[in-house]
Scaffold this motif. Structure first.
Motif, PDB file in Angstrom:
ATOM      1  N   TYR A 158     -23.892  11.508  -2.325  1.00  0.00           N
ATOM      2  CA  TYR A 158     -23.413  13.214  -2.790  1.00  0.00           C
ATOM      3  C   TYR A 158     -21.709  13.516  -2.365  1.00  0.00           C
ATOM      4  CZ  TYR A 158     -23.436  18.232  -2.289  1.00  0.00           C
ATOM      5  OH  TYR A 158     -23.487  19.221  -2.996  1.00  0.00           O
ATOM      6  N   ASN A 206     -20.373  22.411 -10.868  1.00  0.00           N
ATOM      7  CA  ASN A 206     -21.632  22.200 -10.045  1.00  0.00           C
ATOM      8  C   ASN A 206     -23.450  22.855 -10.970  1.00  0.00           C
ATOM      9  OD1 ASN A 206     -19.992  23.675  -8.687  1.00  0.00           O
ATOM     10  ND2 ASN A 206     -20.770  22.529  -7.209  1.00  0.00           N
ATOM     11  N   ASP A 207     -23.356  22.715 -12.033  1.00  0.00           N
ATOM     12  CA  ASP A 207     -24.158  23.556 -13.361  1.00  0.00           C
ATOM     13  C   ASP A 207     -24.778  22.681 -14.328  1.00  0.00           C
ATOM     14  OD1 ASP A 207     -22.837  25.580 -12.439  1.00  0.00           O
ATOM     15  OD2 ASP A 207     -21.377  26.720 -13.945  1.00  0.00           O
ATOM     16  N   ALA A 248     -20.091  26.343  -4.085  1.00  0.00           N
ATOM     17  CA  ALA A 248     -20.451  26.478  -5.874  1.00  0.00           C
ATOM     18  C   ALA A 248     -20.812  27.327  -6.253  1.00  0.00           C
ATOM     19  CB  ALA A 248     -21.722  25.395  -5.585  1.00  0.00           C
ATOM     20  N   PHE A 304     -15.512  23.736  -8.011  1.00  0.00           N
ATOM     21  CA  PHE A 304     -16.440  22.938  -7.794  1.00  0.00           C
ATOM     22  C   PHE A 304     -16.448  23.022  -6.473  1.00  0.00           C
ATOM     23  CE2 PHE A 304     -13.381  19.624  -8.621  1.00  0.00           C
ATOM     24  CZ  PHE A 304     -12.796  19.923  -7.028  1.00  0.00           C
ATOM     25  N   ASN A 325     -19.174  23.353  -2.717  1.00  0.00           N
ATOM     26  CA  ASN A 325     -20.172  23.417  -2.660  1.00  0.00           C
ATOM     27  C   ASN A 325     -21.486  24.583  -1.660  1.00  0.00           C
ATOM     28  OD1 ASN A 325     -20.735  20.510  -2.274  1.00  0.00           O
ATOM     29  ND2 ASN A 325     -19.505  20.950  -1.622  1.00  0.00           N
ATOM     30  N   PHE A 365     -18.428  15.240  -7.740  1.00  0.00           N
ATOM     31  CA  PHE A 365     -17.473  15.934  -8.703  1.00  0.00           C
ATOM     32  C   PHE A 365     -15.964  14.690  -8.949  1.00  0.00           C
ATOM     33  CE2 PHE A 365     -18.470  19.408  -4.921  1.00  0.00           C
ATOM     34  CZ  PHE A 365     -19.734  19.630  -5.988  1.00  0.00           C
ATOM     35  N   LEU A 367     -25.563  16.056 -11.912  1.00  0.00           N
ATOM     36  CA  LEU A 367     -25.028  16.566  -9.680  1.00  0.00           C
ATOM     37  C   LEU A 367     -26.325  15.441  -9.492  1.00  0.00           C
ATOM     38  CD1 LEU A 367     -22.769  18.356  -9.314  1.00  0.00           C
ATOM     39  CD2 LEU A 367     -24.555  19.686  -8.075  1.00  0.00           C
ATOM     40  N   SER A 419     -19.533  28.951 -10.440  1.00  0.00           N
ATOM     41  CA  SER A 419     -20.125  29.304 -11.580  1.00  0.00           C
ATOM     42  C   SER A 419     -19.904  31.104 -11.627  1.00  0.00           C
ATOM     43  CB  SER A 419     -21.746  28.908 -11.488  1.00  0.00           C
ATOM     44  OG  SER A 419     -22.420  27.810 -10.830  1.00  0.00           O
ATOM     45  N   SER A 449     -17.118  24.216 -14.416  1.00  0.00           N
ATOM     46  CA  SER A 449     -17.821  24.911 -13.059  1.00  0.00           C
ATOM     47  C   SER A 449     -18.792  23.031 -13.335  1.00  0.00           C
ATOM     48  CB  SER A 449     -19.157  25.092 -12.858  1.00  0.00           C
ATOM     49  OG  SER A 449     -20.230  25.053 -11.389  1.00  0.00           O
ATOM     50  N   CYS A 495     -27.231  20.302 -13.771  1.00  0.00           N
ATOM     51  CA  CYS A 495     -27.561  19.493 -12.256  1.00  0.00           C
ATOM     52  C   CYS A 495     -28.253  18.672 -12.679  1.00  0.00           C
ATOM     53  CB  CYS A 495     -29.230  20.836 -12.279  1.00  0.00           C
ATOM     54  SG  CYS A 495     -30.430  20.585 -10.855  1.00  0.00           S
TER      55      CYS A 495
END
Length: 203
Positions: A95, A80-81, A48, A42, A44, A99, A86, A52, A78, A83
């Protein structure tokens, strides 16, 4: 910046890369592969995107026949994937926890957690690493030579620090480090004799 200056800086930084640290990450990933441990990655922004990228490359490439009619695959994800998840965490909790909250659902002892932060100071990355450490995970970091990265480097079992200060160049090296790791693991597992059960690498 002059293109020659930019390229020279990246080239010089590559010569200063900690090869031992790269080898150590290859070993961590290789062990995760054979032991069927999960890898979570993970970051930003561009980190990010690299998370991925890492999950895509490693998940697609790191597969071998197990000798028992099946295939052994690297378990990598990941964070981040998703959405929806998240943004739900970011909106409802904060925020800084986007993670950590996912790891709270998934993480098991001896899993691998890979945090990516060019500055080394991203609160959500640091918080997730601290949580993972408390749960007995193996921690890998991708960061930089910036002074803001000292805490992150201290948290991780292995930390890859791009010896640069400019964020774009740091990100360049992180992508190269990722490719070195994935190819290193691929070469190792495809050379390794596969036991018939597929459960363990031979000693």
């Amino acid at each position: 910046m002059n293109p020659n200056t930019y390229v020279s800086a990246v080239q010089n930084a590559l010569t200063q890369t900690d090869i031992t640290a790269l080898d150590n990450v290859v070993e961590i990933f290789k062990t995760a592969f054979w032991k069927h441990r999960q890898i979570f990655v993970f970051g930003n922004g561009a980190s990010a995107a690299l998370a991925s990228h890492m999950a895509t490359d490693a998940g697609k490439l790191l597969i071998v026949d197990n000798g028992a009619g099946g295939r052994t695959r690297l378990r990598i994800q990941s964070l981040n994937d998703n959405c929806a998840w998240l943004t739900a965490i970011g909106n409802d909790i904060g925020y800084d926890d986007v993670f950590t909250e996912q790891l709270a659902n998934y993480l098991r002892p001896e899993d691998v957690v890979v945090g990516i932060s060019g500055s080394g100071g991203s609160p959500n990355v640091l918080r997730a690493l601290e949580f993972a450490k408390s749960r007995g995970a193996t921690l890998v970091g991708f960061t930089s030579a910036r002074s803001s990265a000292e805490k992150m480097a201290g948290l991780c079992d292995v930390c890859l620090r791009a010896p640069l200060e400019m964020m774009e160049q740091i990100e360049d090296l992180h992508v190269i480090y990722h490719h070195i790791i994935v190819r290193g693991v691929y070469d190792a597992i495809t050379r390794q004799e596969v036991v018939k059960t597929g459960a363990e690498a031979p000693s």
